[in-house]
Design an enzyme around this catalytic site. Structure first.
Site, PDB file in Angstrom:
ATOM      1  N   THR A  45      12.640   6.033 -24.250  1.00 42.41           N
ATOM      2  CA  THR A  45      12.534   5.165 -25.431  1.00 42.41           C
ATOM      3  C   THR A  45      11.794   3.888 -25.053  1.00 42.41           C
ATOM      4  O   THR A  45      12.092   3.262 -24.038  1.00 42.41           O
ATOM      5  CB  THR A  45      13.947   4.841 -25.974  1.00 42.41           C
ATOM      6  OG1 THR A  45      14.576   6.068 -26.311  1.00 42.41           O
ATOM      7  CG2 THR A  45      13.875   3.939 -27.196  1.00 42.41           C
TER       8      THR A  45
ATOM      9  N   SER B 226      -0.779  -5.601 -16.647  1.00 51.21           N
ATOM     10  CA  SER B 226       0.638  -5.968 -16.620  1.00 51.21           C
ATOM     11  C   SER B 226       0.857  -7.201 -17.490  1.00 51.21           C
ATOM     12  O   SER B 226       0.050  -8.143 -17.455  1.00 51.21           O
ATOM     13  CB  SER B 226       1.043  -6.257 -15.175  1.00 51.21           C
ATOM     14  OG  SER B 226       2.381  -6.656 -15.113  1.00 51.21           O
ATOM     15  N   ALA B 227       1.982  -7.207 -18.226  1.00 52.35           N
ATOM     16  CA  ALA B 227       2.225  -8.286 -19.191  1.00 52.35           C
ATOM     17  C   ALA B 227       2.528  -9.629 -18.538  1.00 52.35           C
ATOM     18  O   ALA B 227       2.104 -10.679 -19.031  1.00 52.35           O
ATOM     19  CB  ALA B 227       3.380  -7.888 -20.114  1.00 52.35           C
TER      20      ALA B 227
ATOM     21  N   GLN C 119      -4.675  -8.396 -12.007  1.00 51.93           N
ATOM     22  CA  GLN C 119      -4.961  -9.823 -11.825  1.00 51.93           C
ATOM     23  C   GLN C 119      -6.121 -10.304 -12.687  1.00 51.93           C
ATOM     24  O   GLN C 119      -6.172 -11.474 -13.051  1.00 51.93           O
ATOM     25  CB  GLN C 119      -5.268 -10.129 -10.349  1.00 51.93           C
ATOM     26  CG  GLN C 119      -4.045 -10.159  -9.469  1.00 51.93           C
ATOM     27  CD  GLN C 119      -3.048 -11.258  -9.819  1.00 51.93           C
ATOM     28  OE1 GLN C 119      -3.372 -12.238 -10.504  1.00 51.93           O
ATOM     29  NE2 GLN C 119      -1.819 -11.100  -9.376  1.00 51.93           N
TER      30      GLN C 119
ATOM     31  N   THR D 187       2.889  -1.882 -11.407  1.00 52.54           N
ATOM     32  CA  THR D 187       3.241  -0.942 -10.342  1.00 52.54           C
ATOM     33  C   THR D 187       3.343   0.477 -10.889  1.00 52.54           C
ATOM     34  O   THR D 187       2.777   1.419 -10.329  1.00 52.54           O
ATOM     35  CB  THR D 187       4.586  -1.365  -9.697  1.00 52.54           C
ATOM     36  OG1 THR D 187       4.400  -2.657  -9.111  1.00 52.54           O
ATOM     37  CG2 THR D 187       5.054  -0.383  -8.647  1.00 52.54           C
TER      38      THR D 187
ATOM     39  N   CYS E  86       6.408 -11.396   3.513  1.00 50.17           N
ATOM     40  CA  CYS E  86       7.594 -11.627   4.325  1.00 50.17           C
ATOM     41  C   CYS E  86       8.482 -10.399   4.214  1.00 50.17           C
ATOM     42  O   CYS E  86       8.890 -10.021   3.128  1.00 50.17           O
ATOM     43  CB  CYS E  86       8.333 -12.844   3.783  1.00 50.17           C
ATOM     44  SG  CYS E  86       9.805 -13.221   4.711  1.00 50.17           S
TER      45      CYS E  86
ATOM     46  N   ASN F 159      -5.679 -10.079  -5.664  1.00 49.41           N
ATOM     47  CA  ASN F 159      -4.625 -11.036  -5.996  1.00 49.41           C
ATOM     48  C   ASN F 159      -4.557 -12.225  -5.035  1.00 49.41           C
ATOM     49  O   ASN F 159      -4.077 -13.281  -5.399  1.00 49.41           O
ATOM     50  CB  ASN F 159      -3.255 -10.336  -6.069  1.00 49.41           C
ATOM     51  CG  ASN F 159      -3.034  -9.358  -4.949  1.00 49.41           C
ATOM     52  OD1 ASN F 159      -3.888  -8.525  -4.646  1.00 49.41           O
ATOM     53  ND2 ASN F 159      -1.898  -9.457  -4.303  1.00 49.41           N
TER      54      ASN F 159
HETATM   55  N1  PLP Z   1      -1.603  -4.952  -8.893  1.00 50.34           N
HETATM   56  C1  PLP Z   1      -1.911  -6.210  -8.548  1.00 50.34           C
HETATM   57  C2  PLP Z   1      -3.302  -6.539  -8.145  1.00 50.34           C
HETATM   58  C3  PLP Z   1      -0.928  -7.205  -8.583  1.00 50.34           C
HETATM   59  O1  PLP Z   1      -1.239  -8.449  -8.226  1.00 50.34           O
HETATM   60  C4  PLP Z   1       0.382  -6.848  -8.975  1.00 50.34           C
HETATM   61  C5  PLP Z   1       1.467  -7.858  -8.989  1.00 50.34           C
HETATM   62  O2  PLP Z   1       1.462  -8.825  -8.278  1.00 50.34           O
HETATM   63  C6  PLP Z   1       0.651  -5.506  -9.329  1.00 50.34           C
HETATM   64  C7  PLP Z   1      -0.370  -4.582  -9.273  1.00 50.34           C
HETATM   65  C8  PLP Z   1       2.020  -5.061  -9.755  1.00 50.34           C
HETATM   66  O3  PLP Z   1       2.282  -5.426 -11.078  1.00 50.34           O
HETATM   67  P1  PLP Z   1       3.809  -5.522 -11.590  1.00 50.34           P
HETATM   68  O4  PLP Z   1       4.386  -6.761 -10.976  1.00 50.34           O
HETATM   69  O5  PLP Z   1       3.695  -5.610 -13.078  1.00 50.34           O
HETATM   70  O6  PLP Z   1       4.493  -4.287 -11.158  1.00 50.34           O
END
Ligand code: PLP
Length: 388
Positions: A237, A198-199, A178, A73, A324, A150
């Protein structure tokens, strides 16, 4: 996770890989701040830079161009700012996003609503390139398109999109959250200018991610300013244990990528074959390139929220495409963008597999589905679904 549960919601998040847990456990005991010059600080810095090198190698980037963030995000939010440019090129003024993006991109980042346009997708869930050409007319745009959706798993024609965007003098941001760890990604081959990852989608910890920049991209506008960390692009940090866990997860995922992808695809196909035994099952984006681990399907008349609860009671964790909010299930914006009506857009059920998913788990899911669909569809026929 309880041993008798079957987890088929890997696109939501993944279990922590043992390699990530070990790296984080070791990092918790380091006292140093990576910005300190003493030995303790240098030790912490080494962990951060090792992880940065692993991520850079995994996506074919220069380690200097990897900016750690608090997740996908934040990586998306950091990317979506005006002022970006390539070399001496013109600075970006407007944003073009696809209608199936993650909420963090749909928010438009720091672009005003009036400077943001939305590109349509086809009924298979791929960006409509003709519409994109129209939207690219005018001042240079930052275009943000996800590599893999996703919900459907559909893989966007990112390289083709990049060529159109560059011809029009713009830049391309790719949300690869994804796709990363499920298919091979190379920032140069994709021709992407910025890439978010994203980790926690690859067996790393939650709350860590990265924005990766291609060579020559300038003008990134920091969201957090302060101590000058991450070359002034993200102050604060560093989350040393989280970053160390991310790096270890990246190394582990890359070591088994081809094998895991091939196995997941076989299992996904087995799953879909089993699901199709039920009359009326429709698999979304089935005729376009997709992630190897994802299936989004629906049966008209069967609400996803009902089925998700039914699966859960059978010990299977799955998810619905629909969101939801305030207790009311909303239709999936992805399925709506693909042209499906509100009923079908509320019926999407997503099954997503991971590296440890087994044949036995897939078969248990199918067994649960046969039981559930038998009951729920019968009730649905009798329009008594409300009773559930
Ligand atoms: N982008 C996509 C396509 C995602 O599926 C997600 C999380 O589901 C995100 C961004 C957000 O990543 P994070 O949960 O690390 O903030």
């Amino acid at each position: 996770m309880a041993r008798d549960r079957v987890y088929l919601d890997w696109n939501a998040t993944t279990p922590l890989r043992p390699e990530a847990r070990a790296a984080m456990t070791a990092a918790w005991d380091l006292a140093g701040n990576p910005s300190s010059v003493h030995a303790e600080g240098r030790q912490a810095r080494r962990l951060v830079e090792d992880a940065r090198a692993a991520i850079a190698a995994a996506v074919g980037a220069d380690p200097r161009n990897v900016v750690f963030t608090s997740g996908g995000t934040e990586a998306n939010a950091l990317a979506l700012g005006p002022g970006l440019r390539r070399g001496g090129g013109q600075a970006i003024e407007k944003l073009v996003i696809s209608s199936i993006e993650h909420a963090s991109v749909l928010s438009g980042g720091r672009f005003a609503a009036g400077d943001t346009a939305m590109v349509r997708v086809t009924d298979s869930g791929l960006v409509d390139l003709d519409h994109l050409r129209v939207l690219l007319d005018g001042p240079p745009a930052l275009v943000s398109v996800m590599l893999a959706n996703n919900e459907t798993g559909a893989l966007q024609p990112v390289t083709e999109i990049a060529e159109l965007v560059h011809q029009a003098g713009g830049l391309l941001h790719v949300d690869a959250v994804q796709a990363f760890g499920k298919i091979l990604i190379d920032i140069s081959a994709l021709k992407a200018d910025l890439l978010s990852i994203s980790a926690h989608k690859i067996g790393g910890p939650k709350g860590v991610g990265a924005l990766v920049l291609a060579e020559g991209v300038a003008g990134l506008d920091a969201l957090l300013r302060g101590g000058g960390q991450e070359l002034g692009r993200r102050a604060g940090t560093e989350n040393v244990p989280g970053i160390a866990g991310f790096g270890a997860a990246v190394r582990a995922v890359m070591a088994g990528l081809d094998e895991d992808a091939a196995r997941m695809e076989q299992l996904r196909d087995r799953l879909e074959e089993g699901l199709r035994q039920t009359r009326g099952v429709f698999v979304f984006s089935q005729n376009v390139p997709r992630l190897p681990n994802t299936t989004l399907f629906a049966v008209p008349g069967l609400k996803a929220e009902t089925a998700v609860i039914g699966f859960d009671l059978e010990g299977i964790a799955v998810s619905s495409g629909s969101a939801c909010s305030s207790g009311k299930v909303q239709p999936s914006h992805v399925l709506e963008a693909m042209g499906f009506g509100p009923e079908l857009a509320k019926s999407g059920l997503r099954l997503s597999l991971g590296w440890s998913t087994s044949v036995a788990e897939v078969d248990r899911c199918l067994e649960a589905w046969r039981k559930l669909s038998g009951t729920l569809l019968k009730l649905s026929d009798e329009t008594q679904l409300e009773r559930f």
